[in-house]
Design a protein around this motif. Structure first.
Motif, PDB file in Angstrom:
ATOM      1  N   GLY A  74      28.856  52.421  12.511  1.00 40.34           N
ATOM      2  CA  GLY A  74      28.528  53.428  11.521  1.00 40.34           C
ATOM      3  C   GLY A  74      27.022  53.530  11.335  1.00 40.34           C
ATOM      4  N   ASP A  77      25.695  50.367   9.733  1.00 36.10           N
ATOM      5  CA  ASP A  77      26.035  49.075  10.334  1.00 36.10           C
ATOM      6  C   ASP A  77      24.823  48.519  11.081  1.00 36.10           C
ATOM      7  OD1 ASP A  77      28.586  49.429   9.412  1.00 36.10           O
ATOM      8  OD2 ASP A  77      29.407  50.094  11.333  1.00 36.10           O
ATOM      9  N   ARG A  96      29.170  44.991   9.320  1.00 39.05           N
ATOM     10  CA  ARG A  96      29.605  46.279   8.807  1.00 39.05           C
ATOM     11  C   ARG A  96      29.016  46.558   7.424  1.00 39.05           C
ATOM     12  NH1 ARG A  96      31.463  49.227  13.053  1.00 39.05           N
ATOM     13  NH2 ARG A  96      33.325  48.319  14.016  1.00 39.05           N
TER      14      ARG A  96
END
Length: 245
Positions: A74, A77, A96
């Motif tokens: 993401g 991340d 994460r």
């Protein structure tokens, strides 16, 4: 006839030996080892989402490794890379991002972060740690849905008030000053108090002469007091007092 067949057999073995030698040379020159693997082949282990994915690859860039192993990251991340050159082994740990909230003044924002501590989050989102008091403390580990509350500390508050006073000074044409105070001011007449009308400096009390606490403002200082008017109308009020140069 037998001699002819023998010559053909010898020529065939020579061709076979030549082809084998040529293939071996091509194998080594193209970067492969004796077992057929590229010389730059390495083992990679990606630790993500509570599991470890291990594979052999010639890729060296983390993004290429993630793509090969099907790991998607993401926007918030992050990852750390550890190389073991001796064992030709690379480990990548993916962290994460999790949601947290940051409250400051009357504003609360929901953000995503992969920071390890509250201090990391504060720095990531542009807050100066020297200007705010933080709850929970800076070294608190970040967990999902953590609530971080910020308040302006006294030093930052005074600096902000100074900037506001300076902006007000410029907008209202107040002369440059070297100090500013918020004080209570009372109007008085020359005959008040002892009745002599003479101040501690020997000056006669009149418009433009004010009494001060010499522990705060030295006697003889030049002051600017916005809103100063007739004494009878002034009463007692909170005022900004500027000690001008």
């Amino acid at each position: 006839m037998q001699w002819k067949k023998l010559g053909q057999l010898i020529q065939t073995k020579k061709n076979t030996l030549f082809c084998a030698t040529l293939a071996g040379m091509m194998l080594f020159s193209s970067g492969f080892t004796m077992n057929g693997l590229p010389k730059n082949m390495q083992r990679v282990s990606v630790h993500v989402d509570g599991k470890t994915i291990t594979d052999m690859t010639v890729q060296t860039r983390p993004d290429d490794i993630f793509e090969k192993l099907g790991v998607q990251l993401g926007a918030k991340d992050t990852y750390e890379v550890f190389h073991n050159e001796g064992e030709r082994h690379t480990e990548i740990s993916v962290r994460r991002a999790v949601p947290v909230s940051i409250s400051f003044w009357d504003d609360t924002q929901q953000v995503m972060t992969s920071g390890r501590t509250v201090g990391d989050v504060i720095a990531e989102y542009g807050y100066n740690p020297h200007e705010v008091d933080v709850t929970p403390s800076m070294d608190t580990p970040v967990t999902a849905d953590l609530v971080i509350e910020l308040t302006e500390n006294e030093q930052a508050a005074e600096q902000r008030r100074a900037r506001e006073r300076e902006a007000d000074r410029v907008s209202r044409g107040i002369p440059r000053y070297r100090a500013a105070y918020t004080m209570y001011a009372s109007a008085y007449l020359p005959g008040d108090g002892g009745g002599s009308g003479v101040t501690a400096t020997g000056m006669v009390a009149r418009r433009g002469v004010v009494a001060v606490d010499p522990d705060i403002i030295p006697l003889g200082s030049r002051l600017y007091i916005p809103g100063y008017g007739e004494a009878i109308e002034f009463g007692r009020r909170s005022v900004e007092v500027y000690v001008i140069d």
